[in-house]
Every structure is written in C-alpha cells, then in structure tokens.
Design a protein around this motif. Sequence first.
Motif, PDB file in Angstrom:
ATOM      1  N   SER A 306     -49.118 -38.664 -85.973  1.00 29.51           N
ATOM      2  CA  SER A 306     -48.451 -37.869 -87.011  1.00 29.51           C
ATOM      3  C   SER A 306     -48.126 -38.756 -88.214  1.00 29.51           C
ATOM      4  CB  SER A 306     -47.171 -37.241 -86.455  1.00 29.51           C
ATOM      5  OG  SER A 306     -47.496 -36.360 -85.420  1.00 29.51           O
ATOM      6  N   SER A 350     -44.456 -33.666 -86.651  1.00 26.15           N
ATOM      7  CA  SER A 350     -44.451 -33.884 -85.199  1.00 26.15           C
ATOM      8  C   SER A 350     -45.173 -32.750 -84.490  1.00 26.15           C
ATOM      9  CB  SER A 350     -43.006 -33.974 -84.694  1.00 26.15           C
ATOM     10  OG  SER A 350     -42.984 -34.059 -83.288  1.00 26.15           O
ATOM     11  N   SER A 352     -45.201 -32.227 -81.113  1.00 22.81           N
ATOM     12  CA  SER A 352     -44.337 -31.699 -80.046  1.00 22.81           C
ATOM     13  C   SER A 352     -43.038 -31.126 -80.593  1.00 22.81           C
ATOM     14  CB  SER A 352     -43.998 -32.822 -79.073  1.00 22.81           C
ATOM     15  OG  SER A 352     -43.306 -33.855 -79.762  1.00 22.81           O
ATOM     16  N   THR A 355     -40.219 -35.479 -80.397  1.00 19.36           N
ATOM     17  CA  THR A 355     -40.236 -36.946 -80.398  1.00 19.36           C
ATOM     18  C   THR A 355     -38.861 -37.471 -80.810  1.00 19.36           C
ATOM     19  OG1 THR A 355     -42.574 -36.886 -80.921  1.00 19.36           O
ATOM     20  CG2 THR A 355     -41.440 -38.958 -81.342  1.00 19.36           C
ATOM     21  N   GLU A 491     -55.966 -46.050 -77.417  1.00 17.14           N
ATOM     22  CA  GLU A 491     -55.159 -45.198 -76.552  1.00 17.14           C
ATOM     23  C   GLU A 491     -55.924 -44.765 -75.290  1.00 17.14           C
ATOM     24  OE1 GLU A 491     -54.153 -41.639 -78.690  1.00 17.14           O
ATOM     25  OE2 GLU A 491     -52.401 -41.222 -77.483  1.00 17.14           O
TER      26      GLU A 491
END
Length: 612
Positions: A306, A350, A352, A355, A491
């Motif tokens: 983000s 964001s 979600s 965070t 990642e």
Amino acid sequence: MCGIIGFSGCEPAAPILLDGLARMEYRGYDSAGIAVRSEHKGLQIKKAKGRLQNLSDLTHNGADLEGTLGIGHTRWATHGEPNDINAHPHVSENGQIALVHNGIIENYLEIKESLLQKGVRFTSDTDSEVVAQLLEFYYRESGNMLDSVTRVLHRIEGSYAFGIICSDYPNALIAARKDSPLILGYGKNGNFIASDVTAILKYTRDVAYMDDGEVAVITPHTIDVFNSELEPVEKTRSQVDWDVSAAEKGGYEHFMFKEIMEQPEAIRKTISPRIRNGRVVLDDISMTADYVRQISRICIIACGSSYHVGMVSKYNWERLLRRPVEVCLASEFRYSDPLVDDHSLVIVISQSGETLDTMAAMREAKRRGARTLSIVNVVGSSIARESDDVLYTWAGPEIAVATTKAYSTQLVLMDLVGLYLADQLGSICEEEYREILEQMQLLPEKMQEVLKQTSDVQYYASRYFNHSSIFFIGRNLDYAMGMEGSLKLKEISYIHSEAYASGELKHGTISLIEPGTLVVALGTYAPLFDKAMSNVIEVKARGAEVLALTTEAFREKMEKTADATIAVPETHTILQPSLGVVPLQMFSYYMALQRGCDIDKPRNLAKSVTVE
Ligand code: M6R
C-alpha cells in the motif's frame, strides 16, 4: 495476524469452526486450535502445530468434538514459539475457561508475575494465557463471567480481540475488542464472532462491527453488546455483499494466480461507478472545493504494498496537482511527531483496513487536526470506520498473502482521486483530464492483453529461478513500480531482491553487479526511456543479465540490448504502472512456483498485520 472465530448455535460447532479457520488461515498459520463445550464432556480442547490440516486430521474434521458452543484460532506467533502448548485456545488452571486472542497484551509480564506470586501455574510462554488465568482469578471471586471479563479488560493494556467460553455457561460466548478486528455474525442456526467476514460468509451476511472497548455476549438466538461500563449498546447491522465464491480458489492452484487474473474486473468495478459523463464523481466523500483549495499539506500513509501505491501516487499527484505530496511509512509517521494540522489532508491506504501501524498513524494525524481520507478494500474495517472519508476499492476478498488485485485497485483509485483534486484545484487542463479518464477506462482491456503473456513470463522464471539476488532498477514511476516488484518477489520466492532508483546505481549499488547478476530493468516510463536504456547498458557492461520490462513502443530498442524483454501496451504515462506491475506479479508467482514455495502462505507472514 491470528484469526479467531466463535460460534454459539444449534448445530455441532467444531466443523463450523474448522471451516471458518480454513477461510482465515491467511491471518496466521503457525498452529491452530479449537475449544468446544459439551454438556457431558465439559470443555474439549484440541490444538496442533503447523497448518490447519493437522488440526482437521486430529479431530476427524471436527467430528470428534461434541457441542454447539466453541471458539477457534489460527496463530501467527508473537510470544512463544509455534508449538502445541503455545497454540490457542488457552485454558485457565482449573480447566473451566478457554480463550482465543488476537493482539498483544503489553503488560502481561507484570500480571503474570503477580499471579505467579499467588500460586497460579502457567503452561505456555504466551501473553494470551495470562488473560485466561486472570479471568479465572476474578471469576472465583465474583462468580459472574461478564463482570470478570470487564475487570480483566480494565487491567490489561495492549490490543485484543477475544473469544471466551466457560464450562459453567452452556450457550454463551463472550467477545471483546480493542484495536484488533472483530465481527459479529447473525446466523439462522446460531450466532458468530470472527476476525474476518470471509470466515462466516457461508453462514451469514448479516453482520455488525464491534467497536473498541465493547463486550458482547453471544448465544444461539441473541447478541447483546455493552460498552466498557456494561451499558447496553445498540449495534447497526449491515449486509455483506461479497460473493462467497470470490473467497474460494475456483479451480486455480493458488489464490494469488486467481487474484492476478481477476484484476481487470476488479479495476472495472472500482472505476466504473466513479466515472460519469466524462467526470470523476466521488459521491462517498464530503470534501468541498473550498476545503480542497485550503489544503496546505498532503501526506500519504501506508505500509508494504500500500505504501508502494503511495509512492506511485506521489509522482502522479505532484504532476496533476502541482503541490508537494509526501508519502510516509505508517510505522515511521506515527512516532515522528508529524507536522500535520487542520490544513493537512492525510490519505490512508490499506487493503485490510486493520493494519495496526496504519491505524495508529491515522489516529495520530486526526489527533493533530488533519482530515483523513482512507482507501480501503474491506468494508466496515477499523480504518474505514474511523477515517473522515472512505473510498472503497472493489477488489473483493483478497486471500493470498501477497497482494495483487488490491494493489491494482488502490492504484487506479488513487489516480481517480488525484484527478478529482486536480479538477477542484484547476491544476489540470481539460484535454489531459479527458485523456487520462479515457485511457483509464481502457485499462481492463489492456490488462487482459498483458495477462495473455503468462507463458512468456513463466519461461523467464524457469530461466532465472536459481538466482539468489535480483535487482530492480527504474526511474520515476518505474522506480516506484520496481519497489512493488521487488517486494512481491522476496515475499513469496524468498529470493533476496532490492529496488533502486537507476540514477543511484553509480553511487554505490553498482559495485554489487557482477557477471551473471540478474537485473530487472524497468523502462515503461516514456519520458525517461533513454535514461533507462543507458542504465541497462551500464549494468550490461559489468556482466549483468538483464530482463527488461518496457512498452510495445520501445520493445524493439530494448530488445537490442537486454537479454530478455517483456512489453506491455501503452497507456497514459501516469497509468503505465497499472499495466507494468502485472508481469512483475506473474514473474514473482512463477519464480516462487519453480522454487516450490508455499505461494499463498509465505513463511513468517500473515495477510493482516494487526500487531506492531
Ligand atoms: O492491509 P494493508 O494494505 O494495510 O497491508 C499492508 C501490508 O502489510 C501489505 O501490503 C503487505 O506488504 C503485502 N503482503 C505485500 O504483498
């Protein structure tokens, strides 16, 4: 981090809990556990280290546990290594109370010390067990569970979402929340709590969002919510319109690949309702033109991918608004004594909406008087509810830990907001405004073209997957996009990788380039293509292997120098990262696949970072 679920109803709880945990496993996958209460057996606890499948096998998919009241947990370890003992639920010493927790109890050592002095014996290394033991201690005194929970909440510090059951209460599940997400679900055959709506979507779409400081008592037919003083609170219920199948793999091997493929549609859904008669219409926000004109500072705060959207937006907004735009990592912003005030507009990005660092940074900005606008994917999430204005990305549920469609929808939504603000400020000419909007509407189609190149990208991954260190280089928007490409790669494939602004190479990094080093050279930013080429030549001269990403217009030039070239269609310059990022996502995916990595659940990570 960590997913919790609870059920109080009229059918066996264990299979429902396991099903919900499976849909939330992306929140943590170090270990999992459930506790179910039955009339005959009291509290039955089952835990297993590792993936949820181990717990499902251990309990024969829940068939071994009898009872219609229960709680479940999937863990992302903070305090204590991932093992069966540290797995949740944690049980009080006399075995009467079981609890699942998401969050961190900051003063747990002090409480643990005082309980140890009173002779309480602990079994785990976790901060969460302290709460179960303290609860038993107060419950022994008062004999009332709800009072005891409230006393505990006044004593502990930190963040939490709790699900608690007690063998004395055949039907009641108690829940509490502060700074960790918790949803109440109103079902036909029972009621729920869950960290994520995806966990209960199969059973109900009728939900309410718990607020900080609230406690709830959930029985099969009722949900009563109270504030911290135990006064009743009336909750507003809402209907979730996410499609259940959107949270399922639907024949794909991995969620990440499915989500990459869903991007054109996600972008369409995000932009279409906001473009009417050739203008950007943001009905959901209440900023007036007068307000926009008096903004003296624009600051974007976010974490991870983000934040990378914020990096792209900084370049784009400065160009569109002719105003300085800052982009800050939320974890840094919150402790930096930030210079924001009531003339500042703070944009919070964001996926979600949960965070913790981002939420804390947003609260800090609000405390200083800034106006906050959040760009969020999860409807009803904490950031969405606490910001002054929210614009949702309509990406649908994103399950893979590595974000793809959420990133892409954030990017286009930020471009739309940039255009909207530029229009209010009069800083963009009509022709460019129209050109950008037209090109934006063509993005889904062009992205489909990019997605057709899957087999080329797969081939390059098979050629390069053994590299142990990879550099992404680019300038301006390509640099910002490279940051995302590099994060995606490390990642999920665990390959060391860094993104550099190409101009910085000769100030140090070029010393790392040696024969065979893989450099992913980004040359999609048309105004600086020639400079990108020069950088490719520079690293080639030092023996680098170059995989280049450019646009169709520059493909031929690039092919003459780079070892391998991927090209995407052209669009308006500011929108180019929306197309450029897709091959980078696919490249990471195939690199990870070649290396046999667990793509949807990479090691040490979790989807929603609700701890600091
Ligand atoms: O939910 P958020 O957008 O606030 O999450 C921020 C980061 O944790 C997230 O983007 C993370 O970097 C992704 N897993 C990267 O793929």
